[in-house]
Design an enzyme around this catalytic site. Structure first.
Site, PDB file in Angstrom:
ATOM      1  N   ARG A 162      11.562  11.665 -15.770  1.00 43.40           N
ATOM      2  CA  ARG A 162      11.256  10.784 -16.792  1.00 43.40           C
ATOM      3  C   ARG A 162      11.908  11.348 -18.046  1.00 43.40           C
ATOM      4  NH1 ARG A 162       9.785   8.552 -12.885  1.00 43.40           N
ATOM      5  NH2 ARG A 162       7.714   7.329 -12.530  1.00 43.40           N
ATOM      6  N   SER A 234       2.413   4.250 -15.895  1.00 43.81           N
ATOM      7  CA  SER A 234       1.962   5.396 -15.913  1.00 43.81           C
ATOM      8  C   SER A 234       1.799   5.754 -17.470  1.00 43.81           C
ATOM      9  CB  SER A 234       2.612   6.433 -15.190  1.00 43.81           C
ATOM     10  OG  SER A 234       2.700   6.318 -13.730  1.00 43.81           O
ATOM     11  N   GLU A 330       3.519   9.770 -21.129  1.00 45.32           N
ATOM     12  CA  GLU A 330       5.095   9.229 -20.639  1.00 45.32           C
ATOM     13  C   GLU A 330       5.463   8.176 -21.767  1.00 45.32           C
ATOM     14  OE1 GLU A 330       6.358   6.475 -18.176  1.00 45.32           O
ATOM     15  OE2 GLU A 330       6.070   7.881 -16.298  1.00 45.32           O
TER      16      GLU A 330
HETATM   17  N1  EPU Z   1      -4.196   9.442  -6.967  1.00 44.83           N
HETATM   18  C1  EPU Z   1      -5.561   9.587  -7.002  1.00 44.83           C
HETATM   19  N2  EPU Z   1      -6.270   8.719  -7.963  1.00 44.83           N
HETATM   20  C2  EPU Z   1      -5.738   7.755  -8.872  1.00 44.83           C
HETATM   21  C3  EPU Z   1      -4.308   7.718  -8.714  1.00 44.83           C
HETATM   22  C4  EPU Z   1      -3.598   8.559  -7.732  1.00 44.83           C
HETATM   23  O1  EPU Z   1      -6.284  10.268  -6.362  1.00 44.83           O
HETATM   24  O2  EPU Z   1      -6.401   6.978  -9.234  1.00 44.83           O
HETATM   25  C5  EPU Z   1      -3.471  10.602  -6.256  1.00 44.83           C
HETATM   26  C6  EPU Z   1      -2.868   9.417  -4.913  1.00 44.83           C
HETATM   27  O3  EPU Z   1      -3.830   9.338  -3.882  1.00 44.83           O
HETATM   28  C7  EPU Z   1      -1.725  10.279  -4.548  1.00 44.83           C
HETATM   29  C8  EPU Z   1      -1.187  11.152  -6.036  1.00 44.83           C
HETATM   30  O4  EPU Z   1      -2.190  10.856  -6.717  1.00 44.83           O
HETATM   31  O5  EPU Z   1      -1.906  11.635  -3.758  1.00 44.83           O
HETATM   32  C9  EPU Z   1      -0.109  10.349  -6.315  1.00 44.83           C
HETATM   33  O6  EPU Z   1      -0.378   8.861  -6.750  1.00 44.83           O
HETATM   34  P1  EPU Z   1       0.581   7.812  -6.876  1.00 44.83           P
HETATM   35  O7  EPU Z   1       1.331   7.732  -5.102  1.00 44.83           O
HETATM   36  O8  EPU Z   1       0.000   6.260  -6.967  1.00 44.83           O
HETATM   37  O9  EPU Z   1       1.681   8.114  -7.679  1.00 44.83           O
HETATM   38  P2  EPU Z   1       1.859   8.548  -8.911  1.00 44.83           P
HETATM   39  O10 EPU Z   1       2.074  10.324  -9.159  1.00 44.83           O
HETATM   40  O11 EPU Z   1       0.497   8.226  -9.729  1.00 44.83           O
HETATM   41  C10 EPU Z   1       4.112   8.105  -9.660  1.00 44.83           C
HETATM   42  C11 EPU Z   1       4.925   7.449 -11.012  1.00 44.83           C
HETATM   43  C12 EPU Z   1       4.904   6.102 -10.674  1.00 44.83           C
HETATM   44  C13 EPU Z   1       5.467   5.424  -9.477  1.00 44.83           C
HETATM   45  C14 EPU Z   1       4.710   6.294  -8.263  1.00 44.83           C
HETATM   46  C15 EPU Z   1       5.362   5.923  -6.942  1.00 44.83           C
HETATM   47  C16 EPU Z   1       4.820   9.105 -12.839  1.00 44.83           C
HETATM   48  C17 EPU Z   1       4.387   9.324 -14.046  1.00 44.83           C
HETATM   49  N3  EPU Z   1       4.367   8.157 -12.348  1.00 44.83           N
HETATM   50  O12 EPU Z   1       2.636   7.857  -9.835  1.00 44.83           O
HETATM   51  O13 EPU Z   1       5.863   5.502 -12.148  1.00 44.83           O
HETATM   52  O14 EPU Z   1       5.395   4.169  -9.513  1.00 44.83           O
HETATM   53  O15 EPU Z   1       4.822   7.695  -8.602  1.00 44.83           O
HETATM   54  O16 EPU Z   1       6.433   6.432  -6.985  1.00 44.83           O
HETATM   55  O17 EPU Z   1       5.881   9.890 -12.307  1.00 44.83           O
HETATM   56  C18 EPU Z   1       5.428   4.826 -14.040  1.00 44.83           C
HETATM   57  O18 EPU Z   1       6.259   5.832 -14.504  1.00 44.83           O
HETATM   58  O19 EPU Z   1       5.288   3.930 -15.020  1.00 44.83           O
HETATM   59  C19 EPU Z   1       5.078   4.559 -12.965  1.00 44.83           C
HETATM   60  C20 EPU Z   1       4.226   3.448 -12.432  1.00 44.83           C
END
Ligand code: EPU
Length: 334
Positions: A162, A234, A330
């Site tokens: 990012r 995010s 972010e």
């Molecule tokens: N999780 C929870 N509770 C929540 C949210 C997430 O327990 O409320 C856990 C999920 O179960 C999982 C982990 O956290 O084990 C990661 O969650 P998720 O796969 O939804 O992805 P993220 O890390 O929250 C990142 C990116 C997103 C992108 C997704 C999918 C960042 C800051 N965010 O989110 O990007 O769509 O992975 O690749 O890196 C963005 O940048 O705006 C964005 C949406």
């Protein structure tokens, strides 16, 4: 090129925050962009792209230049590969759909990300195992001070998680006018490493189009549509911590998910941390934490930027206290 004063930005930021620009101009060509950058009577100039990664906590002073350059062109191709140039003001997802309709592969995992093409390299947008840097060929940008045009290669852009040159050393120096992407016509590079994509695909073939459909359905199930509920994706970055701190946290939180980094450090999901603290679905006035994804802050209608910011700061303080981790926004806060 028409100059507006006290222009509302409510429709131009995906959080739907009701702020104004003291002076506002939308530029539709490189010439207009140069002309606007050259307007000496405005000392401060703010560049507004798709407004999808922005939290407005105050009016924009000086001149707000909204990038509205449009156009998509194939600039080079052979049997296997195509280089497509999209102008900075093209909507990101519309552009992704256009490439898929032509049968080009490479952008499918990045379907349905809000925002415009021109801002995609700035924070190296990423989702479901793919980052912009993987298909980025180059971009064209204007130096804000001497108005010369420069091409940035992938190396020049210094991409990170990012992050890029445009967010670090080159911050505030350049305005991106177009981005060139290297896509595939055949022999597509398929990435279904993200478990949920495999699930959503079921027994369908892993074509770019089918992957895009899978990504769209996953995003629609977890992430709010900014047209219906103001948000900026995010809000925080996933923090990267030392292995020693991670091992120590595991003793108290054995279920903490993790993504090991090449240098031995560990990335942990901010959404998980925030969720553990019970913030998911919380609402203070019109500012809230999304019900299905704790990393996404939402505006239920009339939240001010200050109210969203106060909620974000509360989350940061709680995460610091409980996990000794500092969450970094972010989203750009203005
Ligand atoms: N999780 C929870 N509770 C929540 C949210 C997430 O327990 O409320 C856990 C999920 O179960 C999982 C982990 O956290 O084990 C990661 O969650 P998720 O796969 O939804 O992805 P993220 O890390 O929250 C990142 C990116 C997103 C992108 C997704 C999918 C960042 C800051 N965010 O989110 O990007 O769509 O992975 O690749 O890196 C963005 O940048 O705006 C964005 C949406």
């Amino acid at each position: 090129m028409k100059l507006h004063t006290q222009h509302s930005l409510k429709a131009l930021n995906t959080f739907g925050i009701d702020q104004t620009a003291e002076n506002f101009v939308a530029v539709e060509s490189k010439e207009e962009l140069k002309e606007a950058l050259n307007l000496a009577k405005f000392e401060q100039k703010f560049i507004l792209g798709g407004g999808s990664n922005l939290l407005l906590t105050q009016p924009i002073k000086g001149l707000c230049i909204h990038i509205a350059l449009k156009g998509i062109n194939v600039i080079q191709e052979d049997d296997k590969t195509v280089i497509v140039e999209a102008m900075a003001g093209e909507n990101w997802h519309d552009f992704v759909c256009w490439t898929l309709e032509q049968g080009y592969g490479g952008l499918e995992n990045l379907s349905l990300i809000p925002g415009n093409v021109g801002t995609s390299p700035i924070q190296n947008i990423g989702a479901y195992g793919v980052e912009l840097k993987d298909i980025f060929e180059s971009c064209t940008a204007f130096d804000r001070h001497n108005l010369t045009q420069r091409t940035f290669t992938r190396e020049d852009a210094q991409f990170g998680y990012r992050s890029s040159f445009f967010k670090t050393k080159g911050k505030g120096q350049y305005v991106i006018s177009a981005v060139q992407f290297r896509l595939t016509k055949k022999g597509h590079v398929i990435n279904t490493s993200y478990g949920a994509i495999k699930e959503a695909l079921g027994n369908k073939e892993s074509t770019p189009q089918n992957i895009a459909h899978a990504v769209i359905s996953i995003r629609q199930s977890k992430l709010p549509n900014p047209a219906e509920l103001g948000n900026s994706g995010s809000f925080f970055k996933n923090p990267i911590i030392s292995k020693a701190q991670f091992d120590q946290l595991l003793t108290t939180f054995p279920k903490l998910p993790s993504y090991p980094q090449e240098n031995g450090e560990v990335k942990v999901p901010a959404g998980w941390l925030i969720d553990q603290l019970g913030f998911k679905g919380k609402r203070i006035g019109d500012a809230g934490v999304h019900k299905k994804q704790a990393l996404v802050l939402v505006n239920y209608g009339n939240a001010s930027g200050q109210e969203i910011l106060a909620l974000a700061q509360k989350i940061q303080a709680n995460v610091k206290e409980s996990f000794n981790i500092s969450l970094e926004a972010e989203v750009n806060i203005l």
